[in-house]
Scaffold this motif. Structure first.
Motif: not given
Lengths: 501, 328
Positions: B156-159, B167, B170-171, B174, B183, B185, B205
């Protein structure tokens, strides 16, 4: 003893003449802006920020912290005198504090708020000195599932806040939840209930809602009431100091509030906000005669005021170690730190001990100063109530409008405040308590956000709330609380104790 | 209060005499800088630091007015509608002044590209691709790619929120890696993102390098690549994302000054020069360097305009590549 050495270092830094001076300036400015609702602490700190660029980091922080405490104390003053909560934390002070003022005990309410805050500040300082490393870890074990469960406890507790009918209290919590949903959906970016109004994409602000529903609603109600009743309230001002009986009721409340506030303040984000509410709920639960609450119970001032000050103090732990501010003023303090190249982090305590402990020590010194500044002023504040209401209410309206405007420099929010004022008056006529609504408004969005985050983390498996021990514990607490409120046998008793008359 | 302060400050030159001699020369009264964020954030601080130094060279206070809200739209509109006389300026960043005008074009009541002019870029912020060390062990971009490929939907990634540049970054990242990450957020910005990583709510992130410095030192976070023109001298072992095999991925976060489009050219030149002068002051450079930020004003007004146009075009491309469904 390690903690004595730390405190010694801290007081060594905080007691230099220069730093004492900065603490004094901060407290004075803070008290001033706190009492004049037109000038918020955020605007003040923002204006003073460039000044701190030229100061030692610790001196700058000491001054800003003084403003923060001073403003918080000033906020309680307006909450008690004119039912005007400037910040989340003083919402509950309104409930019984303003009632005390109406009963002619404004002086006692202000005194107990000052003494309670001071006591809480002293204990919280010691707690930080003794337990800060383990306390910092507590904050770091709170992920989305744990927050969700904590909010569940908070929401159920919100029902206990009201002293009228339970159905109305639940309805108010739900209404608060709905109001909290307005704005941009954090998970998808979609717009909810914004009706194409650009400003609403950030949601409804807390300040317009609180000032409208509490403060302006009260103003309308007062103006509608016959004149004799209003003047009666203002002329009946008795002794400023606490009676023996009041003192006996207040001090245990203060101790309980301090403990609960110290613990909740450590949780990053929502913690400090919750502490005043939690302090109030606790007092009402342990009271022998809960029906006094909402009518000027001194515990209802002492408990939450202590809790909120203790929470504000311990919330410096997540601020300094995680960089998570408890409120807007703290966000500015982080800004002041980064200017000096200091990044909040777990090592602030060990790498910058003089800064960390100097700050902690100065908080206590700030509390002493506030006590010294404020106690003699109480007599003066109480005189304010003698101003004829037809003049006082104009000042209240004016300062509310300015105060709301300065939060975001936005006229729309002033209009919103006026609308909520009307809503607040309707609530008073319907005998609906606004405090549960505000708690729903604050907690609802946090709860939703964390629920959805937790579900994303688990890939849609709700067991995540039961698999994590802290979350499970909190959910059990929530279930117990719900039982207490809902069980028919207990409910019968509850109605008996909670119902007015 | 602020208004009062303004009056008071503007009276200062009269009290001390002399300075206000030429009333028609810009600036002859305090200048307002609109910042689309609440006080305390990086953009607000930049405005205040520059404001301090511009006051020294132009002799008038530069007063920051915080007008947060609606992705920066409220602040931008207030500036664009102000009298174009140089007494209302604006400092924004890549989010408010490049992504918002593209992504939320329909929400504007003004025509951003027609009504707003870029005065000068001010600063550039490097970011890290950063991973947590809480229950997650990858040491470089390659290992991250392997982990994410092995566990689709589990990393998982946070933004800083839906539609924020971390965001998008990372998108895109990815997709280029050929992975499928979730994601999570976080509306509360960098501090919230750090918390997400440290408690393990997310594993990776894009994060402003200064914000993460303390946590990196504490061993809680690990930078695996830097989004910058070259490696940072404070982190010589961390490769740039391009070196790690992903060129043209990631945003160089910037802050820039804007003004109403009709502001007279000579006034803009005066402001431009004041920013340039401020950027050369060692104290200012030091304040930014401490946060790993490079102060990088544009070469000229024309350069600022063409640079910003280019930024808008880049984001037009990115937002059409990564479709984010923002239902109204």
């Amino acid at each position: 003893m390690d903690f004595l050495a730390n405190l010694g270092l801290g007081f060594g830094v905080a007691l230099t003449p220069a730093n004492l001076g900065f603490a004094l300036i901060g407290c004075l400015v803070g008290t001033l802006v706190g009492v004049l609702p037109g000038i918020g602490p955020v605007a003040t700190v923002a204006m003073l920020l460039p000044l701190t660029f030229h100061l030692e980091p610790v001196s700058g922080l000491i001054m800003l912290a003084g403003i923060f405490y001073g403003a918080q104390y000033g906020g309680s003053t307006t909450a008690i005198l004119v039912n005007m909560p400037g910040e989340t934390s003083s919402v509950v002070t309104c409930i019984d504090g303003h009632q005390m003022a109406r009963n002619g005990r404004a002086g006692a309410a202000l005194t107990v708020a000052a003494l309670g805050s001071f006591f809480a500040g002293t204990v919280a300082t010691l707690m930080i000195a003794l337990f800060s490393p383990p306390l910092a870890l507590v904050g770091q074990s709170f992920g989305a599932p744990e927050y969700f469960s904590l909010m569940a406890v908070g929401l159920i507790a919100a029902v206990v806040l009201a002293h009228g009918s339970i159905v109305k209290a639940v309805a108010m919590v739900l209404l608060g939840l709905l109001l909290g949903l307005v704005g941009t959906d954090g998970q998808t970016g979609g717009q909810r209930f914004t009706f194409g109004v650009t400003i609403l994409s950030d949601g409804i602000g807390f300040v317009p809602l609180a000032i409208g529903i509490f403060g302006l609603g009260e103003v309308i109600a007062n103006l509608v009431a016959p004149q004799q009743r209003r003047e009666l309230v203002s002329s009946r001002i008795s002794n400023l100091w606490l009676t023996k009986e009041e003192f006996r009721q207040a001090w245990p409340a203060s101790v309980r509030g301090t403990l609960i506030g110290s613990v909740l303040g450590v949780l990053p984000g929502g913690g400090a906000t919750l502490s005043a509410f939690a302090g109030y709920v606790l007092e009402k639960k342990v009271a022998r005669d809960p029906s006094r609450f909402g009518k000027g119970a001194i515990e209802g001032v002492a408990g939450p005021e202590s809790a909120n000050n203790a929470g504000a103090q311990t919330s410096f732990i997540p601020m300094l170690t995680l960089g998570i501010p408890g409120n807007a003023v703290m966000a500015l303090m982080i800004g002041a730190l980064t200017i000096h190249g200091i990044q909040p982090g777990p090592q602030v305590m060990t790498e910058r001990p003089a800064l960390f402990w100097g700050m902690i020590a100065s908080m206590w010194i700030g509390n002493v100063m506030l006590l010294v500044i404020n106690l003699p002023m109480i007599g003066l504040w109480v005189q304010l109530l003698k101003v004829p209401y037809r003049q006082l209410y104009l000042a209240i309206l004016l300062f509310s409008a300015i105060g709301v405007y300065t939060v975001n420099n936005n006229t729309f929010e002033v209009i919103l405040t006026a609308l909520f004022g009307i809503v607040g008056y309707i609530f008073i006529r319907l005998e609906c308590e606004p405090a549960p609504l505000l708690l729903g408004f604050i907690l609802g969005p946090l709860m939703e956000e964390n629920l959805r985050r937790a579900m994303r983390i688990s890939g849609g498996d709700p067991m995540i709330f039961l698999n994590r021990p802290i979350s499970l514990g909190l959910l059990i607490a929530a279930a117990l609380l719900l039982l207490v409120v809902a069980l028919p046998a207990i409910r019968g008793k509850r109605e008996e104790v909670f119902q007015e008359k | 209060m602020k208004r009062l302060m303004l009056v008071w400050l503007s009276a200062l030159p009269l009290v001390f005499g002399g300075v206000a001699a030429a009333q028609d020369k810009y600036p002859s009264k305090p200048v307002k800088i609109v910042v689309p964020y609440a006080p305390g954030g990086a953009t607000d601080i930049t405005a205040r630091i520059f404001g301090e130094h511009m006051k020294n060279s132009l002799g008038q206070p530069f007063v920051v007015e915080n007008k947060p809200g609606a992705f920066g739209i409220l602040g931008i509109e207030e500036m664009a509608r102000a009298k174009p006389d140089g007494y209302t300026l604006f400092i924004g960043n890549v989010s408010t002044n490049a992504i918002t005008p593209i992504l939320f074009q329909k929400k504007f009541n003004i025509n951003f590209e027609r009504d707003v002019v870029s005065v000068t870029r001010m600063a550039i912020y490097p970011s890290f691709i950063i991973t947590t060390t809480t229950g997650f062990d990858v040491k470089n971009v390659k290992e991250l790619q392997e982990q994410a490929k092995k566990n689709p939907g589990k990393v998982r990634y946070t933004s800083a929120g839906v539609g924020s540049f971390p965001h998008f970054d990372m998108e895109v990242f990815s997709r280029r890696m050929g992975t499928d990450m979730v994601h999570i957020p976080n509306k509360t910005g960098a501090a919230g993102m750090i918390n997400d990583l440290v408690v393990g709510d997310a594993q990776v992130a894009v994060l402003n390098s200064a914000s993460s410095a303390a946590m990196i030192k504490a061993g809680k976070l690990r930078p695996i690549a830097v989004i910058a023109e070259q490696r940072l001298k404070e982190y010589p072992d961390v490769p740039t994302l391009a070196e790690a095999g992903f060129p043209n991925v990631g945003t160089l976060h910037w802050q820039s000054m804007f003004a109403p489009a009709q502001t007279p050219k000579p006034v803009l030149e005066t402001i431009f020069k004041a920013v340039q002068d401020a950027a050369k002051v060692p104290a200012l450079q030091e304040a930014f360097a401490k946060q790993l930020v490079s102060v990088r004003p544009s070469d000229s007004l024309a350069d600022a305009a063409s640079w910003h146009k280019n930024e808008l075009n880049t984001w037009r491309k990115t937002t059409s590549e990564v479709k984010i469904d923002l239902t109204d």
